[in-house]
Structures are given as structure tokens and as C-alpha cells.
Scaffold this motif. Sequence first.
Motif, PDB file in Angstrom:
ATOM      1  N   TRP A 169       0.831  -1.212   0.000  1.00 51.55           N
ATOM      2  CA  TRP A 169       0.000   0.000   0.000  1.00 51.55           C
ATOM      3  C   TRP A 169       0.858   1.251   0.000  1.00 51.55           C
ATOM      4  O   TRP A 169       0.354   2.366  -0.038  1.00 51.55           O
ATOM      5  CB  TRP A 169      -0.918   0.010   1.233  1.00 51.55           C
ATOM      6  N   ASN A 170       2.160   1.060   0.075  1.00 47.18           N
ATOM      7  CA  ASN A 170       3.085   2.181   0.114  1.00 47.18           C
ATOM      8  C   ASN A 170       3.374   2.650  -1.318  1.00 47.18           C
ATOM      9  O   ASN A 170       4.101   2.001  -2.067  1.00 47.18           O
ATOM     10  CB  ASN A 170       4.388   1.757   0.807  1.00 47.18           C
ATOM     11  N   LEU A 171       2.804   3.799  -1.692  1.00 45.40           N
ATOM     12  CA  LEU A 171       2.977   4.287  -3.052  1.00 45.40           C
ATOM     13  C   LEU A 171       4.429   4.627  -3.368  1.00 45.40           C
ATOM     14  O   LEU A 171       4.831   4.642  -4.537  1.00 45.40           O
ATOM     15  CB  LEU A 171       2.085   5.521  -3.278  1.00 45.40           C
ATOM     16  N   MET A 172       5.220   4.892  -2.340  1.00 42.75           N
ATOM     17  CA  MET A 172       6.631   5.202  -2.553  1.00 42.75           C
ATOM     18  C   MET A 172       7.414   3.971  -3.019  1.00 42.75           C
ATOM     19  O   MET A 172       8.504   4.092  -3.570  1.00 42.75           O
ATOM     20  CB  MET A 172       7.258   5.744  -1.263  1.00 42.75           C
ATOM     21  N   LYS A 173       6.845   2.777  -2.794  1.00 42.02           N
ATOM     22  CA  LYS A 173       7.563   1.546  -3.134  1.00 42.02           C
ATOM     23  C   LYS A 173       6.875   0.742  -4.228  1.00 42.02           C
ATOM     24  O   LYS A 173       7.251  -0.399  -4.487  1.00 42.02           O
ATOM     25  CB  LYS A 173       7.736   0.679  -1.880  1.00 42.02           C
ATOM     26  N   ILE A 174       5.871   1.331  -4.867  1.00 40.21           N
ATOM     27  CA  ILE A 174       5.167   0.595  -5.915  1.00 40.21           C
ATOM     28  C   ILE A 174       6.082   0.329  -7.108  1.00 40.21           C
ATOM     29  O   ILE A 174       5.892  -0.612  -7.872  1.00 40.21           O
ATOM     30  CB  ILE A 174       3.897   1.373  -6.364  1.00 40.21           C
ATOM     31  N   GLY A 175       7.136   1.163  -7.252  1.00 43.31           N
ATOM     32  CA  GLY A 175       8.077   0.980  -8.346  1.00 43.31           C
ATOM     33  C   GLY A 175       8.945  -0.258  -8.226  1.00 43.31           C
ATOM     34  O   GLY A 175       9.649  -0.622  -9.175  1.00 43.31           O
ATOM     35  N   TYR A 176       8.923  -0.911  -7.079  1.00 40.34           N
ATOM     36  CA  TYR A 176       9.695  -2.143  -6.903  1.00 40.34           C
ATOM     37  C   TYR A 176       9.026  -3.350  -7.564  1.00 40.34           C
ATOM     38  O   TYR A 176       9.623  -4.417  -7.646  1.00 40.34           O
ATOM     39  CB  TYR A 176       9.886  -2.449  -5.416  1.00 40.34           C
ATOM     40  N   GLN A 177       7.795  -3.189  -8.010  1.00 38.76           N
ATOM     41  CA  GLN A 177       7.089  -4.318  -8.606  1.00 38.76           C
ATOM     42  C   GLN A 177       7.760  -4.746  -9.911  1.00 38.76           C
ATOM     43  O   GLN A 177       8.032  -3.923 -10.785  1.00 38.76           O
ATOM     44  CB  GLN A 177       5.627  -3.959  -8.890  1.00 38.76           C
ATOM     45  N   LEU A 178       8.023  -6.034 -10.035  1.00 36.38           N
ATOM     46  CA  LEU A 178       8.520  -6.587 -11.293  1.00 36.38           C
ATOM     47  C   LEU A 178       7.311  -6.913 -12.156  1.00 36.38           C
ATOM     48  O   LEU A 178       6.441  -7.677 -11.744  1.00 36.38           O
ATOM     49  CB  LEU A 178       9.346  -7.850 -11.043  1.00 36.38           C
ATOM     50  N   LYS A 179       7.270  -6.350 -13.349  1.00 35.81           N
ATOM     51  CA  LYS A 179       6.071  -6.457 -14.175  1.00 35.81           C
ATOM     52  C   LYS A 179       6.273  -7.399 -15.350  1.00 35.81           C
ATOM     53  O   LYS A 179       7.380  -7.622 -15.810  1.00 35.81           O
ATOM     54  CB  LYS A 179       5.662  -5.063 -14.653  1.00 35.81           C
ATOM     55  N   GLN A 180       5.158  -7.945 -15.820  1.00 35.97           N
ATOM     56  CA  GLN A 180       5.143  -8.866 -16.955  1.00 35.97           C
ATOM     57  C   GLN A 180       6.106 -10.041 -16.749  1.00 35.97           C
ATOM     58  O   GLN A 180       6.759 -10.504 -17.684  1.00 35.97           O
ATOM     59  CB  GLN A 180       5.497  -8.133 -18.244  1.00 35.97           C
ATOM     60  N   VAL A 181       6.195 -10.523 -15.534  1.00 37.72           N
ATOM     61  CA  VAL A 181       7.166 -11.582 -15.224  1.00 37.72           C
ATOM     62  C   VAL A 181       6.894 -12.841 -16.023  1.00 37.72           C
ATOM     63  O   VAL A 181       7.802 -13.432 -16.613  1.00 37.72           O
ATOM     64  CB  VAL A 181       7.164 -11.881 -13.704  1.00 37.72           C
ATOM     65  N   ARG A 182       5.633 -13.268 -16.082  1.00 35.01           N
ATOM     66  CA  ARG A 182       5.328 -14.511 -16.791  1.00 35.01           C
ATOM     67  C   ARG A 182       5.631 -14.405 -18.279  1.00 35.01           C
ATOM     68  O   ARG A 182       6.207 -15.320 -18.875  1.00 35.01           O
ATOM     69  CB  ARG A 182       3.866 -14.887 -16.559  1.00 35.01           C
ATOM     70  N   GLU A 183       5.235 -13.297 -18.884  1.00 33.73           N
ATOM     71  CA  GLU A 183       5.488 -13.115 -20.312  1.00 33.73           C
ATOM     72  C   GLU A 183       6.987 -13.046 -20.591  1.00 33.73           C
ATOM     73  O   GLU A 183       7.487 -13.622 -21.567  1.00 33.73           O
ATOM     74  CB  GLU A 183       4.801 -11.835 -20.791  1.00 33.73           C
ATOM     75  N   ARG A 184       7.727 -12.387 -19.741  1.00 38.33           N
ATOM     76  CA  ARG A 184       9.171 -12.271 -19.941  1.00 38.33           C
ATOM     77  C   ARG A 184       9.878 -13.607 -19.732  1.00 38.33           C
ATOM     78  O   ARG A 184      10.847 -13.931 -20.437  1.00 38.33           O
ATOM     79  CB  ARG A 184       9.737 -11.198 -19.011  1.00 38.33           C
ATOM     80  N   LEU A 185       9.394 -14.405 -18.791  1.00 40.51           N
ATOM     81  CA  LEU A 185       9.965 -15.741 -18.605  1.00 40.51           C
ATOM     82  C   LEU A 185       9.690 -16.615 -19.831  1.00 40.51           C
ATOM     83  O   LEU A 185      10.572 -17.355 -20.279  1.00 40.51           O
ATOM     84  CB  LEU A 185       9.372 -16.399 -17.355  1.00 40.51           C
ATOM     85  N   CYS A 186       8.485 -16.515 -20.368  1.00 47.08           N
ATOM     86  CA  CYS A 186       8.148 -17.297 -21.565  1.00 47.08           C
ATOM     87  C   CYS A 186       9.011 -16.885 -22.747  1.00 47.08           C
ATOM     88  O   CYS A 186       9.479 -17.731 -23.512  1.00 47.08           O
ATOM     89  CB  CYS A 186       6.666 -17.137 -21.905  1.00 47.08           C
ATOM     90  N   LYS A 187       9.238 -15.579 -22.905  1.00 43.79           N
ATOM     91  CA  LYS A 187      10.092 -15.113 -24.000  1.00 43.79           C
ATOM     92  C   LYS A 187      11.525 -15.602 -23.810  1.00 43.79           C
ATOM     93  O   LYS A 187      12.217 -15.919 -24.785  1.00 43.79           O
ATOM     94  CB  LYS A 187      10.044 -13.595 -24.089  1.00 43.79           C
ATOM     95  N   GLY A 188      11.971 -15.671 -22.556  1.00 44.88           N
ATOM     96  CA  GLY A 188      13.293 -16.223 -22.292  1.00 44.88           C
ATOM     97  C   GLY A 188      13.379 -17.692 -22.673  1.00 44.88           C
ATOM     98  O   GLY A 188      14.393 -18.155 -23.202  1.00 44.88           O
ATOM     99  N   LEU A 189      12.292 -18.432 -22.434  1.00 42.61           N
ATOM    100  CA  LEU A 189      12.250 -19.846 -22.814  1.00 42.61           C
ATOM    101  C   LEU A 189      12.184 -20.003 -24.331  1.00 42.61           C
ATOM    102  O   LEU A 189      12.661 -21.008 -24.874  1.00 42.61           O
ATOM    103  CB  LEU A 189      11.051 -20.524 -22.149  1.00 42.61           C
ATOM    104  N   VAL A 190      11.590 -19.035 -25.011  1.00 46.96           N
ATOM    105  CA  VAL A 190      11.617 -19.038 -26.483  1.00 46.96           C
ATOM    106  C   VAL A 190      13.058 -18.879 -26.961  1.00 46.96           C
ATOM    107  O   VAL A 190      13.528 -19.605 -27.853  1.00 46.96           O
ATOM    108  CB  VAL A 190      10.725 -17.911 -27.060  1.00 46.96           C
ATOM    109  N   ASP A 191      13.780 -17.950 -26.345  1.00 46.70           N
ATOM    110  CA  ASP A 191      15.184 -17.721 -26.712  1.00 46.70           C
ATOM    111  C   ASP A 191      16.039 -18.962 -26.464  1.00 46.70           C
ATOM    112  O   ASP A 191      17.036 -19.180 -27.163  1.00 46.70           O
ATOM    113  CB  ASP A 191      15.763 -16.540 -25.928  1.00 46.70           C
ATOM    114  N   LYS A 192      15.668 -19.749 -25.463  1.00 48.78           N
ATOM    115  CA  LYS A 192      16.438 -20.956 -25.134  1.00 48.78           C
ATOM    116  C   LYS A 192      15.981 -22.177 -25.917  1.00 48.78           C
ATOM    117  O   LYS A 192      16.478 -23.284 -25.704  1.00 48.78           O
ATOM    118  CB  LYS A 192      16.341 -21.233 -23.626  1.00 48.78           C
ATOM    119  N   GLY A 193      15.007 -21.976 -26.821  1.00 49.74           N
ATOM    120  CA  GLY A 193      14.562 -23.070 -27.684  1.00 49.74           C
ATOM    121  C   GLY A 193      13.582 -24.032 -27.041  1.00 49.74           C
ATOM    122  O   GLY A 193      13.332 -25.117 -27.590  1.00 49.74           O
ATOM    123  N   ILE A 194      13.018 -23.668 -25.903  1.00 48.61           N
ATOM    124  CA  ILE A 194      12.089 -24.560 -25.204  1.00 48.61           C
ATOM    125  C   ILE A 194      10.641 -24.313 -25.666  1.00 48.61           C
ATOM    126  O   ILE A 194       9.837 -25.238 -25.770  1.00 48.61           O
ATOM    127  CB  ILE A 194      12.172 -24.360 -23.676  1.00 48.61           C
TER     128      ILE A 194
END
Length: 345
Positions: A169-194
Motif C-alpha cells: 500500500w506504500n505508493l513510494m515503493k510501488i516501483g519495486y514491482q517486477l512487471k510482466q514476469v510470466r510473459e518475460r519468462l516465456c520469451k526467455g524460454l523461447v530464446d532458449k529453444g524450449i
Amino acid sequence: MSSGLTRRRGAGGGGEDAANAPSRTASSTNVRDNGPETSYEASENGHKIAFDPRDISESAERSKQPKLTLMEEVILLGLKDKQGYLSFWNDNISYALRGCIVIELAFRGRISMQKDPARRRFPLADRVIEVIDDTLTGEVLLDEALKLMKASEKMSVSSWIDLMSGETWNLMKIGYQLKQVRERLCKGLVDKGILRTEKRNFLLFDMATHPVVDGGAKEEIRRRVRNVLTQRTVVLPDSQFLPENLEFRYLRTIAMVCAAYAANVLENALSTLGHEARERAFTQTDELLAEYSQWPFGKKIGGQGIGANIPQLIGEEVTKGKDKELQVEVVAACLSVFTRLDSLL
């Protein structure tokens, strides 16, 4: 034995992450990567060839690590092979993946518990972690999290997982959120040929999906899970996904199994088992999670005759890596967060 997790055994992962673009904050952009931006070496014809020293260090890092990160193994278990997407009804996987990021950084020697004897007064999940090596790993999500931790004040394991998940709930720390994690992990698996990328129409919208290309990679993970949860004597064979010389390879596998359980995708690795065997496997997972979510580890598991040699194997790994106990303590702290995952969401 109850670990604190509600046992929901539907297959797959969860819905979309909250935002559509990678997080960029002042705290993370102020951190400089290690090493010079550009170096030069002389070629045979006397010309200078530019290269980035970080590329060399990242290649060396990758050569020492398994082909897939913990996050990639968990999300791969959750993906539907042919459809290439996660279940829309799973709310646990996002939080579990952030926990895997913290675990992976600990295994790679980037973070550890703060070396303060007074920390033992606090529950594992509330103990403060610190960056001990800010060398980049070459894995985008790990490096993004590492930069955030380096630029921030020191915080506890549970606080970091909360913040990276956007659970604040701390708006000062909302920027710490890692976004699109699932999509970025999938793209990494595409790069690795999986995986591969396709566009799929869902009536009102189009969505990128990532069907499995390398079925052998996913099957290797499934075999490893079944090995740990069904065999009396656990032996993990050497592979590119778990090299023989990898440090803490058995503890790493236990962490992956517990993370898959917390992410509600473990069922996908046990679908070939009969009903009674699946029940025993889930009971064994409960016991593993309860045992390795405390520090120091005890030797209480194997009550069903499953994985009777696991305590000895992990004990040997911890003894061999005696100088890295503060890193292993971070792993235990993350698993302790997984035990109360349902109450946190």
C-alpha cells in the motif's frame, strides 16, 4: 502433516500480471552495471574490436548454471503444452515466481542474510537480506531484481517478495514491482529453444501464447519431481538442467518442487500417477516444505519411506558449502513464505 498451504490441485498458472511494461524507477536506473561499458582488443590487421566485458562475464556465469532458472522450471510446469498458456484461475503463481527470483539469487551467491546474530530473534521470513555480489547474471529478471536490492535500503525476505509482487500500500515503493514476469519468462524460454510464440484469438482479444517445442525439457523436470516424491532412494542424474557439478543440486530440486506446489502447478508433474501415488506425493511435498522452511534443517522427512536419503544428501551439501550458510538461510526463508502463501494473497 499440514504445511499451511491449502491444497488446490488444478493444473496450470494464473492470469495476467498487473501492468504491461517493465518497471523503471529512479532507484533502479541510478545503479551502474559492473565493469566498463566498452573495451577494445587488437585484431590481426591492427584494427580495434569493441566488446562489452559484461558479455564475457555473463557467458562464464551461464556456463556454471543449469540451462533453466527455477522460475523457468516452475512456469514450464504450469504451461499447457499445446495451447501455450497458463490457467486463468491460478492466483498463486505470480507470488511464487517472485519467491523463486529471491531463491535463485541466493543460490547464485548474489544475496544472503545479513550477518547479524540478532537476526535469530526474528522469524525467518522477517530477517533482512543484503546484496553480497552485484555482478550481473545475464538473466534479465534476476539482474533487475538485483539492481533494485542494491539501490534500496535492506529489507526482509517477505518484504522483497511482497514488493516485487506489487503487494504493498506504500505508493513510494510501488516501483519495486517486477512487471510482466510470466510473459518475460516465456520469451526467455523461447530464446532458449524450449517454447515458440504464436498469436491466439480469444473471442474479444488476441493473446501471445507459447506452446512447448522441446518436450524433453519439460519431461526432464517432471521426472525429477516424480523422482523426489515417489522414490525411496533419490538419485538425480546429470543433465544440462541439473549439472553434476552444480552446487546444492538436491536442495535446488527441493526448492523447485516446493515452489511448484506453492504455485499450484505441481499436479502437472504427477498426472501420470495413480490416485494413491498422487496422494502420497502431495503428503511428501507437505513434509518437504515443512522441513526445509526452517533453519537449520532437521532430519524429519522420509516418514513414508519416500526420499529416505534426502536429509543426508542435503546435509552433505550444506556441510560442503559451510561458508554459504547465510545464502542457504535465504532459501529456507523463502520456503517459509510459501507455507503461508494463501493467507498473503
